[in-house]
Design an enzyme around this catalytic site. Sequence first.
Site, mmCIF file in Angstrom:
data_model
loop_
_atom_site.group_PDB
_atom_site.id
_atom_site.type_symbol
_atom_site.label_atom_id
_atom_site.label_comp_id
_atom_site.label_asym_id
_atom_site.label_seq_id
_atom_site.Cartn_x
_atom_site.Cartn_y
_atom_site.Cartn_z
ATOM 1 N N LEU A 118 29.553 -5.136 18.650
ATOM 2 C CA LEU A 118 29.864 -5.996 19.768
ATOM 3 C C LEU A 118 29.526 -7.312 19.457
ATOM 4 O O LEU A 118 28.505 -7.602 18.849
ATOM 5 C CB LEU A 118 28.729 -5.254 20.979
ATOM 6 C CG LEU A 118 28.968 -4.090 21.835
ATOM 7 C CD1 LEU A 118 27.909 -3.545 22.710
ATOM 8 C CD2 LEU A 118 30.125 -4.284 22.390
ATOM 9 N N ASP A 119 30.378 -8.291 19.972
ATOM 10 C CA ASP A 119 30.227 -9.437 19.692
ATOM 11 C C ASP A 119 29.166 -10.289 20.207
ATOM 12 O O ASP A 119 28.303 -9.565 21.244
ATOM 13 C CB ASP A 119 31.348 -10.188 19.882
ATOM 14 C CG ASP A 119 31.828 -10.431 21.346
ATOM 15 O OD1 ASP A 119 30.964 -10.867 22.145
ATOM 16 O OD2 ASP A 119 33.019 -10.267 21.990
ATOM 17 N N TYR A 120 28.635 -11.407 20.072
ATOM 18 C CA TYR A 120 27.558 -12.157 20.297
ATOM 19 C C TYR A 120 27.304 -12.095 21.854
ATOM 20 O O TYR A 120 26.224 -12.038 22.326
ATOM 21 C CB TYR A 120 27.482 -13.345 19.486
ATOM 22 C CG TYR A 120 26.190 -14.430 19.968
ATOM 23 C CD1 TYR A 120 25.122 -13.864 19.474
ATOM 24 C CD2 TYR A 120 26.358 -15.584 20.457
ATOM 25 C CE1 TYR A 120 24.023 -14.788 19.486
ATOM 26 C CE2 TYR A 120 25.383 -16.300 20.697
ATOM 27 C CZ TYR A 120 24.163 -16.213 20.144
ATOM 28 O OH TYR A 120 22.885 -16.716 20.293
ATOM 29 N N HIS A 121 28.628 -12.467 22.383
ATOM 30 C CA HIS A 121 28.385 -12.751 23.781
ATOM 31 C C HIS A 121 28.607 -11.298 24.600
ATOM 32 O O HIS A 121 28.792 -11.506 25.945
ATOM 33 C CB HIS A 121 29.352 -13.879 24.263
ATOM 34 C CG HIS A 121 29.090 -15.149 23.741
ATOM 35 N ND1 HIS A 121 28.031 -15.984 24.013
ATOM 36 C CD2 HIS A 121 29.741 -15.898 22.671
ATOM 37 C CE1 HIS A 121 28.150 -16.892 23.478
ATOM 38 N NE2 HIS A 121 28.972 -17.126 22.789
ATOM 39 N N SER A 122 28.860 -10.301 24.085
ATOM 40 C CA SER A 122 28.911 -9.025 24.762
ATOM 41 C C SER A 122 27.590 -8.251 24.934
ATOM 42 O O SER A 122 26.674 -8.534 24.003
ATOM 43 C CB SER A 122 29.943 -8.213 24.132
ATOM 44 O OG SER A 122 31.245 -8.880 24.271
#
Length: 244
Positions: A105-109
Amino acid sequence: MAEERLQKILSRAGVASRRKAEQIMQEGRVTVNGTVITELGTKADLDRDHIKVDGKLLRRPKHLIAIALHKPHRVMTTVSDPEGRPTVMDLVRGMKERVYPVGRLDYHSEGLLLLTNDGELANAITSASTHIPKTYLVKVTGLLTPEQEQEFRDGIPLGGRRTAPAGLKLMHRAQNPWYEVRLIEGRKNQIREMFKHFGRLVEKLKRVKIGFLELGALKPGEFRYLTAEEVERFRRTAAKRAAS
């Protein structure tokens, strides 16, 4: 045990999925009895050979475990981060068995993330052949038209190839609406890029389900162990989907 391909050994030992293990080998980070191994067809025996990854001796896990974690916003889905940002490993410190993230999951998710030391389980979940769906709640900057919604579902050109068919459902109609998105593939920043294709930006993104497994009541930073029944269900689901 009999000799096996090195990337399979790394996967079974929980180092990473087979695909990621191949990358680790090609980067020259794996040695067998002191020799750097980069050829993917190389075989070895974990019980007989000294296999090291980044200089650390590989040992068979004493216990195979899998956990469901609610990854918070602004946390990296990596084992370490060169920029010093917090990672999901910081949230599971103190475990007797070392686990690794399954997928990303990406950093902002935020949302549901699996971690395990069972490489075969990780491979079953992430393999493209299994098509295990992942479900997300996404807040974006503006409604899609009915035509755009259908195009989103059918697939759009992204990175030189069309995305696989996707599920899309409007959950809350507003100036900045919420959609439910269901994917069977996981390209980098895929949902953000798909909405960007239609001129919409993603404000919030939360994964709420992987296959049958739901995020449930887990709060950001919390985790729980998967039951033996849940692990076995993932194995059966993956095998069934791969066969079909």
